[in-house]
Design a protein around this motif. Sequence first.
Motif, short mmCIF file in Angstrom:
data_model
loop_
_atom_site.label_atom_id
_atom_site.label_comp_id
_atom_site.label_asym_id
_atom_site.label_seq_id
_atom_site.Cartn_x
_atom_site.Cartn_y
_atom_site.Cartn_z
N VAL A 53 0.84 -1.20 0.00
CA VAL A 53 0.00 0.00 0.00
C VAL A 53 0.87 1.25 0.00
N THR A 56 2.55 1.77 -3.33
CA THR A 56 1.57 2.27 -4.30
C THR A 56 1.28 3.75 -4.06
N LEU A 57 1.12 4.12 -2.80
CA LEU A 57 0.88 5.52 -2.46
C LEU A 57 2.05 6.40 -2.90
N THR A 124 -5.19 4.28 9.28
CA THR A 124 -5.99 4.49 8.06
C THR A 124 -5.57 3.57 6.92
N ILE A 125 -4.45 2.88 7.10
CA ILE A 125 -3.96 1.99 6.05
C ILE A 125 -4.68 0.64 6.06
N TYR A 128 -7.11 -0.49 3.06
CA TYR A 128 -6.37 -0.72 1.81
C TYR A 128 -5.55 -2.00 1.89
N SER A 129 -5.01 -2.29 3.08
CA SER A 129 -4.27 -3.53 3.26
C SER A 129 -5.19 -4.74 3.12
N LYS A 131 -7.83 -4.88 1.25
CA LYS A 131 -8.10 -5.04 -0.19
C LYS A 131 -6.94 -5.72 -0.89
N PHE A 132 -5.72 -5.33 -0.54
CA PHE A 132 -4.55 -5.99 -1.12
C PHE A 132 -4.54 -7.47 -0.76
#
Length: 282
Positions: A53, A56-57, A124-125, A128-129, A131-132
Amino acid sequence: MSNVETSVEAHQEVSIPARKLGDTWDGWAGEVEENNGDLETSPWYFLSFATAVLLTLTAIIWTALFLIEPRLAELPVWLSRTITMSVWGVLAAVNFMFALIVATVATGVNFVPFMKGRHIALSTIIPYSVKFGKLFGLSKDRISNSILQVGNRLTVANQGSIERDELLILLPRCLDKQTRDDIKLMTSKYDVDFHICAGGQMARQLLTEKKPKGVIAVACERDLMAGVQDVKAAVPVIAIANKRPEGPCRNTNINMTEMENAIRMYLGKELLPVDRELVEQN
């Protein structure tokens, strides 16, 4: 200190709606969970996904700055440099703090004093983690277990010893009889109390009443994540996910060595050898 088992009957003033399953399992259709309900997962899964993540960011931010570079060039030089350096500075700080978290998990040495009073599950990560992780076939529950493993290691790294009456142990009512009996013997051995809670409302009441300096919470990954996010790391928590061979909310069990080491950690005692390695993805 006498061993106390707090149950629903001991807290009649707390109104808990009747339920067939836990609130977080309302959508459960009765199917057998993966690995027979034992979802213990290495912390390195979450750390790997979180790394992806952040990479990617970083790529997105670099691309964005590249695309708006002509616009930035129209600004005064000092302002353009301030914007660019601020963006990269914040990103570098986030990546550096994450690297310290990884180093702490890997070595057990406390590189993260800034995490005291915080929990990784509040980051807040997390979404997204998750989803990965799903892209690689891991369920949300497995990733949640990995997140809780990371949180436990950070808690251990930051936690000092506390007194017996400052420790609060919260258990779900779905534990099987053998596990309850084992926990009774163990808590008697260390002269600490445990409380069986019917739900989050009762757990919050106990936190308010007892004002503990350390908590050991047993539940499924879903309830543990919800609970940690609910209390917002106001108190250090060791989260122990239960095993569910018959499905959620009935006849569950836990790794007793994990429980005993959690108690010993809070009381400032040397930890016992782990009886088995963390289960990797099956």
